[in-house]
Scaffold this motif. Structure first.
Motif, PDB file in Angstrom:
ATOM      1  N   GLU A 116      -3.239  14.957   1.198  1.00 12.07           N
ATOM      2  CA  GLU A 116      -2.622  15.841   0.238  1.00 12.07           C
ATOM      3  C   GLU A 116      -2.834  15.032  -1.019  1.00 12.07           C
ATOM      4  O   GLU A 116      -3.024  15.255  -2.253  1.00 12.07           O
ATOM      5  CB  GLU A 116      -0.887  15.086   0.635  1.00 12.07           C
ATOM      6  N   ARG A 117      -3.487  13.864  -0.410  1.00 14.17           N
ATOM      7  CA  ARG A 117      -4.250  13.493  -2.301  1.00 14.17           C
ATOM      8  C   ARG A 117      -5.561  13.572  -2.200  1.00 14.17           C
ATOM      9  O   ARG A 117      -6.524  12.517  -2.698  1.00 14.17           O
ATOM     10  CB  ARG A 117      -3.892  11.301  -1.655  1.00 14.17           C
ATOM     11  N   THR A 118      -6.913  14.305  -1.634  1.00 13.21           N
ATOM     12  CA  THR A 118      -7.740  14.292  -1.334  1.00 13.21           C
ATOM     13  C   THR A 118      -8.651  14.386  -2.280  1.00 13.21           C
ATOM     14  O   THR A 118      -8.195  15.284  -2.962  1.00 13.21           O
ATOM     15  CB  THR A 118      -8.398  14.460  -0.468  1.00 13.21           C
ATOM     16  N   VAL A 119      -9.218  13.542  -2.958  1.00 16.01           N
ATOM     17  CA  VAL A 119     -10.698  13.715  -4.551  1.00 16.01           C
ATOM     18  C   VAL A 119     -11.762  14.820  -4.017  1.00 16.01           C
ATOM     19  O   VAL A 119     -11.800  13.930  -3.466  1.00 16.01           O
ATOM     20  CB  VAL A 119     -10.768  12.609  -5.529  1.00 16.01           C
TER      21      VAL A 119
ATOM     22  N   SER B 104       1.411  -1.800  -0.286  1.00 15.63           N
ATOM     23  CA  SER B 104      -0.198  -0.137   0.131  1.00 15.63           C
ATOM     24  C   SER B 104       0.973   0.652   0.203  1.00 15.63           C
ATOM     25  O   SER B 104       1.580   1.761   0.457  1.00 15.63           O
ATOM     26  CB  SER B 104      -1.336   0.487   1.126  1.00 15.63           C
ATOM     27  N   PRO B 105       0.978   2.255  -0.293  1.00 18.02           N
ATOM     28  CA  PRO B 105       1.002   3.495  -0.876  1.00 18.02           C
ATOM     29  C   PRO B 105       1.202   4.409   0.548  1.00 18.02           C
ATOM     30  O   PRO B 105       1.709   4.672   0.626  1.00 18.02           O
ATOM     31  CB  PRO B 105       0.727   4.140  -2.581  1.00 18.02           C
ATOM     32  N   ALA B 106       0.132   3.794   1.443  1.00 19.40           N
ATOM     33  CA  ALA B 106      -0.047   4.296   2.307  1.00 19.40           C
ATOM     34  C   ALA B 106       1.302   3.888   3.366  1.00 19.40           C
ATOM     35  O   ALA B 106       1.027   4.605   4.477  1.00 19.40           O
ATOM     36  CB  ALA B 106      -1.235   4.851   3.507  1.00 19.40           C
TER      37      ALA B 106
ATOM     38  N   THR C 188     -12.615  10.323   1.437  1.00 17.24           N
ATOM     39  CA  THR C 188     -12.581   9.213   1.460  1.00 17.24           C
ATOM     40  C   THR C 188     -12.099   8.637   0.219  1.00 17.24           C
ATOM     41  O   THR C 188     -12.005   7.459  -0.533  1.00 17.24           O
ATOM     42  CB  THR C 188     -14.108   8.868   1.640  1.00 17.24           C
ATOM     43  N   MET C 189     -12.132   9.328  -0.787  1.00 16.70           N
ATOM     44  CA  MET C 189     -11.521   9.583  -1.985  1.00 16.70           C
ATOM     45  C   MET C 189     -10.243   9.948  -1.866  1.00 16.70           C
ATOM     46  O   MET C 189     -10.095  10.895  -1.599  1.00 16.70           O
ATOM     47  CB  MET C 189     -12.672   9.555  -3.299  1.00 16.70           C
ATOM     48  N   VAL C 190      -9.242   9.416  -2.677  1.00 21.30           N
ATOM     49  CA  VAL C 190      -7.601   9.564  -2.487  1.00 21.30           C
ATOM     50  C   VAL C 190      -7.245   8.911  -3.993  1.00 21.30           C
ATOM     51  O   VAL C 190      -7.605   8.545  -4.574  1.00 21.30           O
ATOM     52  CB  VAL C 190      -6.454   8.938  -1.694  1.00 21.30           C
ATOM     53  N   LYS C 191      -6.281   9.869  -4.464  1.00 19.52           N
ATOM     54  CA  LYS C 191      -5.297   9.800  -5.946  1.00 19.52           C
ATOM     55  C   LYS C 191      -4.587   8.639  -6.041  1.00 19.52           C
ATOM     56  O   LYS C 191      -3.634   9.178  -4.888  1.00 19.52           O
ATOM     57  CB  LYS C 191      -4.822  11.206  -6.500  1.00 19.52           C
ATOM     58  N   ILE C 192      -4.323   7.848  -6.625  1.00 15.57           N
ATOM     59  CA  ILE C 192      -3.524   7.128  -6.302  1.00 15.57           C
ATOM     60  C   ILE C 192      -3.007   7.056  -7.918  1.00 15.57           C
ATOM     61  O   ILE C 192      -3.009   7.329  -9.033  1.00 15.57           O
ATOM     62  CB  ILE C 192      -3.645   5.223  -6.677  1.00 15.57           C
ATOM     63  N   SER C 193      -1.114   6.977  -8.166  1.00 15.10           N
ATOM     64  CA  SER C 193      -0.342   7.694  -9.262  1.00 15.10           C
ATOM     65  C   SER C 193       0.131   6.203  -9.437  1.00 15.10           C
ATOM     66  O   SER C 193      -0.449   4.985  -9.571  1.00 15.10           O
ATOM     67  CB  SER C 193       1.494   7.505  -8.788  1.00 15.10           C
ATOM     68  N   ASN C 194      -0.012   6.343 -10.983  1.00 16.49           N
ATOM     69  CA  ASN C 194       0.551   5.126 -11.795  1.00 16.49           C
ATOM     70  C   ASN C 194       1.211   3.740 -11.838  1.00 16.49           C
ATOM     71  O   ASN C 194       1.221   2.388 -11.398  1.00 16.49           O
ATOM     72  CB  ASN C 194       0.719   5.442 -13.205  1.00 16.49           C
ATOM     73  N   GLU C 195       2.361   4.252 -10.530  1.00 12.88           N
ATOM     74  CA  GLU C 195       3.778   3.296 -10.634  1.00 12.88           C
ATOM     75  C   GLU C 195       2.613   2.408  -9.479  1.00 12.88           C
ATOM     76  O   GLU C 195       2.897   2.099  -9.025  1.00 12.88           O
ATOM     77  CB  GLU C 195       4.488   4.458 -10.246  1.00 12.88           C
ATOM     78  N   GLU C 196       2.305   3.394  -8.819  1.00 13.83           N
ATOM     79  CA  GLU C 196       1.750   2.639  -7.318  1.00 13.83           C
ATOM     80  C   GLU C 196       0.740   1.729  -7.605  1.00 13.83           C
ATOM     81  O   GLU C 196       0.552   0.636  -6.806  1.00 13.83           O
ATOM     82  CB  GLU C 196       1.199   3.812  -6.455  1.00 13.83           C
ATOM     83  N   MET C 197      -0.276   2.278  -8.711  1.00 16.72           N
ATOM     84  CA  MET C 197      -0.731   0.956  -9.515  1.00 16.72           C
ATOM     85  C   MET C 197      -0.384  -0.335  -9.936  1.00 16.72           C
ATOM     86  O   MET C 197      -1.396  -1.414  -9.255  1.00 16.72           O
ATOM     87  CB  MET C 197      -2.093   2.045 -10.267  1.00 16.72           C
TER      88      MET C 197
ATOM     89  N   LEU D 254      -8.971   3.962   1.623  1.00 18.72           N
ATOM     90  CA  LEU D 254      -8.038   4.030   2.585  1.00 18.72           C
ATOM     91  C   LEU D 254      -9.053   3.001   3.271  1.00 18.72           C
ATOM     92  O   LEU D 254     -10.376   3.285   3.136  1.00 18.72           O
ATOM     93  CB  LEU D 254      -7.729   4.056   3.406  1.00 18.72           C
ATOM     94  N   GLU D 255      -9.553   1.336   3.669  1.00 20.18           N
ATOM     95  CA  GLU D 255     -10.142   0.441   3.802  1.00 20.18           C
ATOM     96  C   GLU D 255     -10.462   1.190   5.329  1.00 20.18           C
ATOM     97  O   GLU D 255     -11.072   1.268   5.746  1.00 20.18           O
ATOM     98  CB  GLU D 255      -9.498  -0.665   4.175  1.00 20.18           C
TER      99      GLU D 255
END
Length: 260
Positions: free
Chosen positions: A239-242, A83-85, A122-131, A151-152
């Motif tokens: 920092e990643r909140t959508v 997990s990137p977190a 409740t919604m965050v942005k995930i990078s392509n590398e992390e995915m 996040l769970e």
């Protein structure tokens, strides 16, 4: 009942054509001496193998024979659960309590505000590398900034909030009229999410008991315990909140499957 072959054949598997020797014969003494030499040879060979393993461990600091955990692939399995977190995880010792909690009690504006603030990411942005590292797919942002994720931990908190609101349905008429928020399916979903989350992240702090009166004992969960530093994890999510105000405008910022 027939005996097992390992019970009928001599130890070390002497050939069936080997002559049976009379007790005290010279041939028996020669055979016994030969057997001793063979056994000593085997023991010397095993000692040599152990010596080589020990030298290898001394030179490399690692055993030449893989450990059981490596053979079972546990490290690889942990990497699959990346997990990137994880970089935001930090532990601290805290004393928890439930008195004067802003998240429980009678429905009130302050309570709703506290829950909304807690679930602001409740919604965050995930990078392509992390995915790619997670080996997962998700909905893509049209601006190419990343993918949608959550996040769970926030999912479980959402379930706690929904169960609280279910207990106070009259104070949340819009959710009651929705039909799905308070449905038995959603409640069972939330209960199962919480059960799985508790077992997956088991808190092993040991609680104690005390006498409330001569006929009743109560549990005592006071005292320090190891906790995730929530503020640090929340800062990562912030920092990643959508964010969005209008659901239709928000959906228009996402790549729909038919657009691919």
């Amino acid at each position: 009942m027939a005996q097992d072959q390992y019970e009928t054949e001599p130890f070390l598997g002497i050939n069936k054509d080997t002559p049976v020797l009379k007790a005290g014969s010279r041939s028996k003494r020669r055979v016994s001496f030969s057997c001793l030499l063979a056994i000593n040879g085997i023991l010397c060979f095993l000692q040599l193998i152990l010596f080589i393993f020990n030298v290898g461990f001394f030179l490399t600091g690692k055993p030449l024979v893989p450990s059981r955990s490596n053979l079972n692939g546990k490290e690889q399995d942990f990497e699959k659960a990346f997990s990137p977190a994880r970089s935001a995880i930090e532990y601290s010792v805290e004393v928890l309590g439930y008195e004067n909690s802003p998240f429980t009690g009678e429905p009130r504006p302050e309570l709703d505000e506290a829950w909304s603030d807690l679930l602001r990411s409740t919604m965050v942005k995930i990078s392509n590398e992390e995915m790619e590292r997670m080996n997962k797919t998700s909905i893509t942002m049209k601006d190419g900034s990343g993918y949608l994720g959550y996040l769970e931990a926030h999912h479980m908190l959402h379930c706690v909030k929904r169960l609280y609101q279910y207990q106070n349905q009259d104070h949340y008429p819009e959710l009651k009229a929705d039909g799905s928020s308070f449905s038995s399916h959603h409640r069972n979903h939330c209960l199962e999410v919480l059960r799985q989350g508790i077992m997956c992240n088991a808190d092993v702090s040991v609680n104690t008991f005390f006498w409330e009166n001569p006929r009743k004992i109560k549990g005592d969960r006071s005292g320090p315990r190891k906790c995730t530093n929530w503020d640090r994890l929340q800062a990562w999510a912030d920092e990643r909140t959508v964010q969005y105000d209008d659901i239709n405008q928000f959906l228009a910022t996402l790549v729909y499957d038919d657009d691919l």
